[in-house]
Write a protein that holds these residues in place. Structure first.
Motif, PDB file in Angstrom:
ATOM      1  N   ASP A 124       0.848  -1.186   0.000  1.00 19.76           N
ATOM      2  CA  ASP A 124       0.000   0.000   0.000  1.00 19.76           C
ATOM      3  C   ASP A 124       0.892   1.247   0.000  1.00 19.76           C
ATOM      4  O   ASP A 124       1.592   1.521   0.984  1.00 19.76           O
ATOM      5  N   TRP A 126       0.016   4.165   0.245  1.00 18.19           N
ATOM      6  CA  TRP A 126      -0.568   5.221   1.071  1.00 18.19           C
ATOM      7  C   TRP A 126      -0.538   4.860   2.554  1.00 18.19           C
ATOM      8  O   TRP A 126      -1.250   5.467   3.360  1.00 18.19           O
ATOM      9  N   LEU A 127       0.309   3.883   2.882  1.00 21.42           N
ATOM     10  CA  LEU A 127       0.488   3.514   4.283  1.00 21.42           C
ATOM     11  C   LEU A 127       0.990   4.728   5.061  1.00 21.42           C
ATOM     12  O   LEU A 127       2.014   5.322   4.702  1.00 21.42           O
ATOM     13  N   GLY A 139       4.602   0.681  -4.693  1.00 23.19           N
ATOM     14  CA  GLY A 139       3.150   0.595  -4.539  1.00 23.19           C
ATOM     15  C   GLY A 139       2.423   1.494  -5.519  1.00 23.19           C
ATOM     16  O   GLY A 139       1.423   1.091  -6.135  1.00 23.19           O
ATOM     17  N   ALA A 143       0.102   0.414  -8.782  1.00 27.88           N
ATOM     18  CA  ALA A 143      -1.285   0.880  -8.939  1.00 27.88           C
ATOM     19  C   ALA A 143      -1.465   1.562 -10.296  1.00 27.88           C
ATOM     20  O   ALA A 143      -2.462   1.328 -10.995  1.00 27.88           O
ATOM     21  N   LEU A 175      -3.729  -4.676  -1.756  1.00 21.97           N
ATOM     22  CA  LEU A 175      -2.604  -3.948  -1.167  1.00 21.97           C
ATOM     23  C   LEU A 175      -2.316  -4.505   0.220  1.00 21.97           C
ATOM     24  O   LEU A 175      -3.206  -4.519   1.088  1.00 21.97           O
ATOM     25  N   TYR A 176      -1.089  -4.991   0.414  1.00 22.36           N
ATOM     26  CA  TYR A 176      -0.680  -5.447   1.747  1.00 22.36           C
ATOM     27  C   TYR A 176       0.125  -4.343   2.428  1.00 22.36           C
ATOM     28  O   TYR A 176       0.386  -3.316   1.818  1.00 22.36           O
ATOM     29  N   THR A 178      -1.069  -2.484   4.858  1.00 22.96           N
ATOM     30  CA  THR A 178      -2.052  -1.404   4.821  1.00 22.96           C
ATOM     31  C   THR A 178      -2.592  -1.137   6.216  1.00 22.96           C
ATOM     32  O   THR A 178      -2.657  -2.042   7.048  1.00 22.96           O
ATOM     33  N   GLU A 180      -5.590   0.461   6.306  1.00 22.61           N
ATOM     34  CA  GLU A 180      -7.022   0.603   6.037  1.00 22.61           C
ATOM     35  C   GLU A 180      -7.550  -0.641   5.328  1.00 22.61           C
ATOM     36  O   GLU A 180      -8.039  -0.556   4.194  1.00 22.61           O
ATOM     37  N   PRO A 181      -7.453  -1.808   5.991  1.00 21.26           N
ATOM     38  CA  PRO A 181      -7.902  -3.025   5.316  1.00 21.26           C
ATOM     39  C   PRO A 181      -9.427  -3.038   5.149  1.00 21.26           C
ATOM     40  O   PRO A 181     -10.157  -2.513   5.990  1.00 21.26           O
ATOM     41  N   LYS A 237      -6.100  -4.364   1.603  1.00 20.01           N
ATOM     42  CA  LYS A 237      -7.038  -3.439   0.974  1.00 20.01           C
ATOM     43  C   LYS A 237      -7.259  -3.975  -0.432  1.00 20.01           C
ATOM     44  O   LYS A 237      -6.348  -3.929  -1.275  1.00 20.01           O
ATOM     45  N   LEU A 244      -9.121   2.973  -8.023  1.00 17.94           N
ATOM     46  CA  LEU A 244      -7.768   3.498  -7.811  1.00 17.94           C
ATOM     47  C   LEU A 244      -7.614   4.959  -8.220  1.00 17.94           C
ATOM     48  O   LEU A 244      -6.507   5.483  -8.220  1.00 17.94           O
TER      49      LEU A 244
END
Ligand SMILES: [Zn+2]
Length: 248
Positions: A124, A126-127, A139, A143, A175-176, A178, A180-181, A237, A244
């Motif tokens: 992810d 955006w982590l 990431g 995407a 996405l791992y 993350t 925000e799962p 996620k 996306l």
């Protein structure tokens, strides 16, 4: 009608060909080996693509770059045998070094257009508080490559691949790493396999560091499963490719 009925979360268990894009040799397995092992056993074909050469993470500083690279690959292949990875690919960008984001994206586009995965895994981008640029760039480039695979005006690193590409459908991206799962994978049945893969990465962790990592994964896998009907989980996620961009 809700947004979920228009853009339902894609079913990762429907995936038949999965491209797992990672910054370093061990990220796919630390982040998602539990669910990936399950998917391989369910019959999905797994492909791993590694962005960097990972040389900065090698513990033994006396190793030449050649020997360090061989040790990393030895570890990665040992882990891949546990997960059931079909094929591995490497971009070879300098670990934690200077390289061009668009070169990275072009390489990812090339592999997506050649391999035609129906699902892509990646970290992810955006982590919150991710400080490692390799993770953010990988990431984001993954995407973008998922979104732009069908737009062949956006070039990959091989014009022949672009002109031969006839399009295909990517059902989703998982996405791992993350915070925000929207999906907690039940990895109770593959937890031991996951830890087995992590323990393969001997070149990157001294014994103490390895025990700390295993301890952290042990705690986290149980923490994310709280309130679920299973004991251990991996947070993901999972997004439809149309989710996306601009959040609608
Ligand atoms: Zn990494």
């Amino acid at each position: 009608m809700t947004i979920e009925t228009i853009l339902p979360m894609p079913d990762i268990f429907s995936a038949k060909r999965i491209l797992c894009i990672q910054p370093h040799y061990d990220d796919n397995d630390i982040g998602a080996a539990g669910i990936l092992t399950q998917l391989a056993r369910n019959g999905a074909e797994l492909f791993y693509l590694t962005a960097t050469d990972d040389l900065m993470g090698v513990v033994d500083a006396t190793l030449s770059n050649e020997d360090a690279a061989a040790a990393l690959k030895r570890d990665q292949f040992a882990a891949a045998r546990i997960v059931g990875v079909k094929e591995q690919y490497w971009c070879g960008y300098p670990d934690a070094g200077e390289y061009n984001y668009f070169d990275l994206r072009r390489d990812f586009l090339k592999h997506i257009r050649i391999l035609k995965p129906d699902f892509v895994f990646a970290p992810d981008a955006w982590l919150t508080y991710e400080g490692h640029r390799d993770h953010i760039q990988t990431g984001l480039a993954a995407a973008e490559a998922v979104m732009f695979a069908g737009l062949t005006k956006i070039a990959s690193s091989d014009p022949k691949v672009d002109s031969a590409y006839e399009g295909h459908s990517i059902h989703g991206i998982a996405l791992y790493f993350t915070r925000e799962p929207n999906f907690i994978a039940d990895i109770s049945s593959t937890w031991e396999d996951k830890i087995g893969t992590v323990r393969c990465y001997e070149a990157q962790f001294d014994p103490e560091g390895m025990e700390q990592l295993v301890f952290a994964l042990d705690m986290k896998s149980q923490q994310v499963a709280q309130g679920q009907s299973f004991a251990r989980g991996e947070p993901l996620k999972v997004l439809h490719t149309s989710a996306l961009h601009v959040g609608i």
